[in-house]
Design an enzyme around this catalytic site. Structure first.
Site, PDB file in Angstrom:
ATOM      1  N   ASP A 181     -31.783  13.830  22.713  1.00  0.00           N
ATOM      2  CA  ASP A 181     -30.430  14.091  23.227  1.00  0.00           C
ATOM      3  C   ASP A 181     -29.404  13.911  22.116  1.00  0.00           C
ATOM      4  O   ASP A 181     -28.861  12.813  21.971  1.00  0.00           O
ATOM      5  CB  ASP A 181     -30.137  13.173  24.411  1.00  0.00           C
ATOM      6  CG  ASP A 181     -28.807  13.457  25.066  1.00  0.00           C
ATOM      7  OD1 ASP A 181     -28.294  14.583  24.906  1.00  0.00           O
ATOM      8  OD2 ASP A 181     -28.274  12.566  25.736  1.00  0.00           O
ATOM      9  N   GLU A 222     -20.048  15.931  22.558  1.00  0.00           N
ATOM     10  CA  GLU A 222     -20.380  16.102  23.977  1.00  0.00           C
ATOM     11  C   GLU A 222     -20.383  14.769  24.710  1.00  0.00           C
ATOM     12  O   GLU A 222     -19.929  14.667  25.841  1.00  0.00           O
ATOM     13  CB  GLU A 222     -21.747  16.790  24.112  1.00  0.00           C
ATOM     14  CG  GLU A 222     -22.121  17.172  25.533  1.00  0.00           C
ATOM     15  CD  GLU A 222     -22.954  16.107  26.264  1.00  0.00           C
ATOM     16  OE1 GLU A 222     -23.274  16.334  27.444  1.00  0.00           O
ATOM     17  OE2 GLU A 222     -23.278  15.065  25.661  1.00  0.00           O
ATOM     18  N   ASP A 247     -30.045  21.071  26.386  1.00  0.00           N
ATOM     19  CA  ASP A 247     -29.634  19.663  26.393  1.00  0.00           C
ATOM     20  C   ASP A 247     -30.473  18.876  27.387  1.00  0.00           C
ATOM     21  O   ASP A 247     -29.972  18.016  28.100  1.00  0.00           O
ATOM     22  CB  ASP A 247     -28.137  19.562  26.736  1.00  0.00           C
ATOM     23  CG  ASP A 247     -27.582  18.151  26.560  1.00  0.00           C
ATOM     24  OD1 ASP A 247     -28.229  17.336  25.869  1.00  0.00           O
ATOM     25  OD2 ASP A 247     -26.514  17.857  27.129  1.00  0.00           O
ATOM     26  N   HIS A 259     -30.496   8.161  26.237  1.00  0.00           N
ATOM     27  CA  HIS A 259     -29.383   7.236  25.992  1.00  0.00           C
ATOM     28  C   HIS A 259     -29.853   5.803  25.736  1.00  0.00           C
ATOM     29  O   HIS A 259     -29.206   4.837  26.141  1.00  0.00           O
ATOM     30  CB  HIS A 259     -28.385   7.255  27.156  1.00  0.00           C
ATOM     31  CG  HIS A 259     -27.579   8.505  27.226  1.00  0.00           C
ATOM     32  ND1 HIS A 259     -26.613   8.716  28.186  1.00  0.00           N
ATOM     33  CD2 HIS A 259     -27.591   9.629  26.452  1.00  0.00           C
ATOM     34  CE1 HIS A 259     -26.062   9.910  28.005  1.00  0.00           C
ATOM     35  NE2 HIS A 259     -26.646  10.485  26.965  1.00  0.00           N
TER      36      HIS A 259
END
Length: 221
Positions: A51, A85, A113, A184
């Site tokens: 990501d 982003e 993505d 993340h």
């Protein structure tokens, strides 16, 4: 059970950055654009491999494949590595400001993505007629197990301004079973990328982008 959690997030002042954009000029309609994209930034816990380093790599490889195969798309294929982003979409918003009077010439937009696992098809944010128009493309992609076409409410965060303007939008559908194991987090590192599956994503996006760039018909909006 008692737990002590120490969090140290902070918001620092904005700094100047930029989208990175490269065009393969169309041979017949260079003013009409098919966007292929991913975003540059990641969360600072890890290196952002899935990501969205993968999405940027896929988009760049689309241009590389078309160049290596000496293909001449009729419309311009525009590769964009979006800036910012993750915490504000500033790159996407600036592109929208710069091009809002030119949406009619944006033929289609794609964003990768969703990681780099095996692709199974394409999400489509467009009228149902667009799905029917891509059946021949899906038949080609089915040879690699990526022939699914699914109507979707959303194709990508950075291409959302184009979606809202009516530009048909697309994204590869990927096997997402393991994506949120790393998303993340500090575990989002390059060792999570399978080179073969990354190449499969590049192939699917390249086929779709080239087909869109050579479409004999406009896509309904």
């Amino acid at each position: 059970m008692k737990m002590k959690v120490v969090l140290a997030p902070q918001t620092l002042p904005d700094v100047e950055s930029a989208n990175v954009i490269g065009d393969i000029k169309g041979s017949e309609h260079p003013e009409q654009v098919v966007v292929v994209s991913g975003h540059l930034d990641s969360w600072d816990l890890g290196t952002g491999a899935i990501d969205d380093g993968a999405g940027v790599a896929v988009s760049m490889e689309v241009a590389n494949l078309i160049h290596k195969l000496d293909l001449k798309p009729k419309r311009t294929i525009r590769v964009i590595a979006w800036m910012n982003e993750e915490n504000g979409l500033a790159g996407s918003k600036q592109y929208a400001k710069d091009h809002e009077k030119d949406w009619a010439n944006h033929f289609a937009a794609m964003e990768t993505d969703g990681g780099a696992d095996h692709p199974v098809g394409l999400n489509i944010k467009a009228k149902p007629e667009v799905k029917a128009m891509l059946k021949a493309v899906a038949a080609i992609l089915q040879d690699s197990g990526a022939g699914a076409l699914e109507l979707s409410e959303h194709a990508g965060a950075d291409i959302e301004p184009m979606e809202k303007a009516g530009v048909p939008a697309f994204a590869p559908i990927q096997d997402s079973r393991f994506y949120f194991n790393y998303h993340h987090s500090a575990a989002d590192t390059l060792d999570k990328i399978n080179p073969q599956q990354l190449a499969e994503n590049s192939a699917v996006v390249a086929v779709a982008a080239y087909a869109l760039a050579n479409s004999e018909q406009p896509l309904p909006r």
